[in-house]
Motif scaffolding. Structure first.
Motif, PDB file in Angstrom:
ATOM      1  N   ALA A 174       0.817  -1.215   0.000  1.00 27.28           N
ATOM      2  CA  ALA A 174       0.000   0.000   0.000  1.00 27.28           C
ATOM      3  C   ALA A 174       0.852   1.267   0.000  1.00 27.28           C
ATOM      4  CB  ALA A 174      -0.927  -0.006   1.203  1.00 27.28           C
ATOM      5  N   VAL A 175       0.369   2.272  -0.715  1.00 23.67           N
ATOM      6  CA  VAL A 175       1.031   3.569  -0.838  1.00 23.67           C
ATOM      7  C   VAL A 175       0.068   4.657  -0.353  1.00 23.67           C
ATOM      8  CG1 VAL A 175       2.063   5.226  -2.437  1.00 23.67           C
ATOM      9  CG2 VAL A 175       2.407   2.788  -2.802  1.00 23.67           C
ATOM     10  N   ARG A 176       0.607   5.642   0.348  1.00 25.02           N
ATOM     11  CA  ARG A 176      -0.211   6.762   0.811  1.00 25.02           C
ATOM     12  C   ARG A 176      -0.583   7.642  -0.375  1.00 25.02           C
ATOM     13  NH1 ARG A 176      -3.116   7.139   5.426  1.00 25.02           N
ATOM     14  NH2 ARG A 176      -3.507   9.322   6.014  1.00 25.02           N
ATOM     15  N   MET A 177      -1.916   7.914  -0.516  1.00 25.64           N
ATOM     16  CA  MET A 177      -2.427   8.708  -1.624  1.00 25.64           C
ATOM     17  C   MET A 177      -3.285   9.852  -1.081  1.00 25.64           C
ATOM     18  SD  MET A 177      -1.471   7.086  -4.545  1.00 25.64           S
ATOM     19  CE  MET A 177      -2.681   7.563  -5.786  1.00 25.64           C
ATOM     20  N   ARG A 178      -3.480  10.884  -1.914  1.00 23.23           N
ATOM     21  CA  ARG A 178      -4.361  11.998  -1.542  1.00 23.23           C
ATOM     22  C   ARG A 178      -5.295  12.330  -2.698  1.00 23.23           C
ATOM     23  NH1 ARG A 178      -0.958  16.636  -0.174  1.00 23.23           N
ATOM     24  NH2 ARG A 178      -0.922  17.060  -2.420  1.00 23.23           N
ATOM     25  N   HIS A 179      -6.570  12.535  -2.333  1.00 22.50           N
ATOM     26  CA  HIS A 179      -7.547  12.966  -3.320  1.00 22.50           C
ATOM     27  C   HIS A 179      -7.612  14.492  -3.285  1.00 22.50           C
ATOM     28  CE1 HIS A 179     -11.946  12.905  -4.942  1.00 22.50           C
ATOM     29  NE2 HIS A 179     -11.064  13.179  -5.891  1.00 22.50           N
ATOM     30  N   ASN A 180      -7.179  15.136  -4.324  1.00 25.24           N
ATOM     31  CA  ASN A 180      -7.124  16.603  -4.376  1.00 25.24           C
ATOM     32  C   ASN A 180      -8.501  17.174  -4.707  1.00 25.24           C
ATOM     33  OD1 ASN A 180      -4.265  16.510  -3.969  1.00 25.24           O
ATOM     34  ND2 ASN A 180      -4.014  16.035  -6.152  1.00 25.24           N
ATOM     35  N   SER A 181      -9.423  17.096  -3.711  1.00 27.03           N
ATOM     36  CA  SER A 181     -10.795  17.556  -3.911  1.00 27.03           C
ATOM     37  C   SER A 181     -11.325  18.202  -2.630  1.00 27.03           C
ATOM     38  CB  SER A 181     -11.692  16.377  -4.302  1.00 27.03           C
ATOM     39  OG  SER A 181     -13.050  16.760  -4.337  1.00 27.03           O
ATOM     40  N   GLU A 182     -12.024  19.331  -2.777  1.00 27.22           N
ATOM     41  CA  GLU A 182     -12.617  20.011  -1.617  1.00 27.22           C
ATOM     42  C   GLU A 182     -13.796  19.227  -1.045  1.00 27.22           C
ATOM     43  OE1 GLU A 182     -13.678  23.924  -2.814  1.00 27.22           O
ATOM     44  OE2 GLU A 182     -11.583  24.599  -3.096  1.00 27.22           O
ATOM     45  N   LYS A 183     -14.433  18.403  -1.853  1.00 28.07           N
ATOM     46  CA  LYS A 183     -15.607  17.653  -1.397  1.00 28.07           C
ATOM     47  C   LYS A 183     -15.272  16.740  -0.223  1.00 28.07           C
ATOM     48  CE  LYS A 183     -17.908  17.579  -5.907  1.00 28.07           C
ATOM     49  NZ  LYS A 183     -18.451  16.704  -6.982  1.00 28.07           N
ATOM     50  N   CYS A 184     -14.075  16.150  -0.259  1.00 30.70           N
ATOM     51  CA  CYS A 184     -13.679  15.226   0.805  1.00 30.70           C
ATOM     52  C   CYS A 184     -12.599  15.813   1.705  1.00 30.70           C
ATOM     53  CB  CYS A 184     -13.206  13.904   0.229  1.00 30.70           C
ATOM     54  SG  CYS A 184     -11.752  14.073  -0.846  1.00 30.70           S
ATOM     55  N   GLY A 185     -12.288  17.112   1.500  1.00 32.06           N
ATOM     56  CA  GLY A 185     -11.256  17.746   2.311  1.00 32.06           C
ATOM     57  C   GLY A 185      -9.867  17.210   2.033  1.00 32.06           C
ATOM     58  N   ASN A 233      -8.022  -1.873 -10.766  1.00 34.79           N
ATOM     59  CA  ASN A 233      -9.380  -2.146 -10.262  1.00 34.79           C
ATOM     60  C   ASN A 233     -10.207  -0.892 -10.041  1.00 34.79           C
ATOM     61  OD1 ASN A 233      -8.660  -4.859 -10.240  1.00 34.79           O
ATOM     62  ND2 ASN A 233      -7.962  -4.773  -8.112  1.00 34.79           N
ATOM     63  N   GLY A 234      -9.646   0.262 -10.376  1.00 35.09           N
ATOM     64  CA  GLY A 234     -10.403   1.505 -10.275  1.00 35.09           C
ATOM     65  C   GLY A 234     -10.688   1.959  -8.854  1.00 35.09           C
ATOM     66  N   SER A 235      -9.882   1.523  -7.896  1.00 37.57           N
ATOM     67  CA  SER A 235     -10.092   1.934  -6.506  1.00 37.57           C
ATOM     68  C   SER A 235      -9.720   3.409  -6.352  1.00 37.57           C
ATOM     69  CB  SER A 235      -9.240   1.065  -5.575  1.00 37.57           C
ATOM     70  OG  SER A 235      -9.404   1.460  -4.242  1.00 37.57           O
ATOM     71  N   ARG A 236     -10.687   4.211  -5.831  1.00 36.99           N
ATOM     72  CA  ARG A 236     -10.454   5.641  -5.678  1.00 36.99           C
ATOM     73  C   ARG A 236     -10.752   6.064  -4.237  1.00 36.99           C
ATOM     74  NH1 ARG A 236      -8.108   4.552  -9.605  1.00 36.99           N
ATOM     75  NH2 ARG A 236      -8.227   5.528 -11.672  1.00 36.99           N
ATOM     76  N   CYS A 237     -10.938   7.355  -4.022  1.00 31.85           N
ATOM     77  CA  CYS A 237     -11.108   7.917  -2.683  1.00 31.85           C
ATOM     78  C   CYS A 237     -12.251   7.236  -1.924  1.00 31.85           C
ATOM     79  CB  CYS A 237     -11.389   9.413  -2.787  1.00 31.85           C
ATOM     80  SG  CYS A 237     -11.755  10.212  -1.209  1.00 31.85           S
ATOM     81  N   PRO A 238     -11.971   6.564  -0.788  1.00 33.28           N
ATOM     82  CA  PRO A 238     -13.025   5.870  -0.036  1.00 33.28           C
ATOM     83  C   PRO A 238     -14.011   6.834   0.622  1.00 33.28           C
ATOM     84  CG  PRO A 238     -10.947   5.815   1.158  1.00 33.28           C
ATOM     85  CD  PRO A 238     -10.644   6.390  -0.184  1.00 33.28           C
ATOM     86  N   LYS A 239     -13.552   8.032   0.983  1.00 31.31           N
ATOM     87  CA  LYS A 239     -14.458   9.015   1.608  1.00 31.31           C
ATOM     88  C   LYS A 239     -15.488   9.513   0.607  1.00 31.31           C
ATOM     89  CE  LYS A 239     -14.344  13.037   4.664  1.00 31.31           C
ATOM     90  NZ  LYS A 239     -13.471  14.028   5.363  1.00 31.31           N
ATOM     91  N   CYS A 240     -15.047   9.791  -0.599  1.00 30.78           N
ATOM     92  CA  CYS A 240     -15.973  10.217  -1.651  1.00 30.78           C
ATOM     93  C   CYS A 240     -16.951   9.095  -1.999  1.00 30.78           C
ATOM     94  CB  CYS A 240     -15.205  10.658  -2.891  1.00 30.78           C
ATOM     95  SG  CYS A 240     -14.384  12.254  -2.710  1.00 30.78           S
TER      96      CYS A 240
END
Length: 275
Positions: free
Chosen positions: A227-238, A252-259
């Motif tokens: 696993a690698v640390r990632m960041r979603h650059n979106s204001e919707k999820c902070g 597998n198209g895994s993206r931001c779990p909070k979104c």
């Protein structure tokens, strides 16, 4: 040619062709020397006759009939080796019989080990390169030569199968050091940190290509399953950060779990309103 010169030439030729019976004769003033070559292993009475100058004989020219037999035998043997292992092994020595060892080289690009091979074991027992099998003796001097100037040996060397500590002589990876078996290094001579950094750059570029800057790689990349640390650059999820396996993100198209959770709650809310 004088008889004394003929006797001296015969003595030199017998040293060059050990175990062979040779007779020489030449007329006075004639440059050509007649040779009677007795074939010892082929049965009594078989003699090959030919003629060359003294310079040609000492330069390596010899019995044309034997050379034809040798060439045919050698080519047949080399063809058999190629049919068995392809171009991974190369015959560099002369083939005489299955009972006599033949010099071979493991010409796979990274090993290039040279040894005298028992061809019965090679063909019938699938015996291959002793260095790659960990059976060959490999001195410290040979290993240091293989390291060259790019890698430094920082521990004691005992054998191909006992770990050593190596250091990469490169500022790009901070002179990275690691433990490795010499045999493994010889099979794949490269710095693991430089390889990791190369793959990390490739992963970052691929994330950028797939997401157009929407996601950033924060942590160090090791392999597809770590696993690698990632960041979603979106204001919707902070700008949510989380750990994800690179293989899941890329394939597998895994993206931001909070979104994903926000979308799921919104979907459930919409269903309640509709009901």
């Amino acid at each position: 040619m004088k008889q004394e010169d003929i006797r001296e030439l015969r003595s030199r030729l017998e040293k060059m062709h050990t175990g062979e019976r040779i007779e020489l004769s030449a007329a006075e003033g004639d440059a050509m020397i007649s040779v009677r070559h007795h074939i010892m292993q082929a049965g009594a009475g078989q003699v090959h006759e030919f003629a060359y100058t003294a310079g040609e004989l000492e330069g390596g020219k010899w019995c044309p009939q034997c050379q034809k037999v040798k060439t045919k035998r050698q080519l047949g043997f080399e063809d058999r080796v190629y049919d068995t292992v392809g171009d991974e092994y190369t015959v560099v020595g002369e083939y005489l019989s299955m009972r006599k060892k033949v010099r071979m080289v493991h010409s796979n690009g990274s090993c290039n080990y040279l040894w005298d091979c028992d061809m019965r074991n090679f063909f019938y027992l699938n015996a291959r390169c002793p260095r790659c099998a960990g059976r060959a003796r490999f001195s410290k001097e040979e290993f240091l030569k293989a390291l060259g100037e790019e890698f430094f040996l920082k521990s004691e060397y005992y054998s191909l199968n006992i770990d050593v500590f190596l250091e990469h002589n490169s500022p790009a990876c901070g002179h990275y050091g690691w433990y490795i078996r010499p045999r493994s290094f010889l099979a794949n001579p490269q710095c693991p940190e430089c390889l990791r950094m190369k793959r990390e750059k490739e992963y970052i570029a691929l994330v950028e290509k797939l997401t157009g800057g929407e996601y950033s790689v924060l942590g160090s990349y090791f392999n597809r399953s770590t696993a690698v640390r990632m960041r979603h650059n979106s204001e919707k999820c902070g700008s949510h950060e989380w750990n994800v396996q690179p293989s899941n993100f890329i394939h597998n198209g895994s993206r931001c779990p909070k979104c994903a959770a926000l979308k799921h709650r919104q979907k459930i809310g919409n269903q309640i309103v509709d009901d």
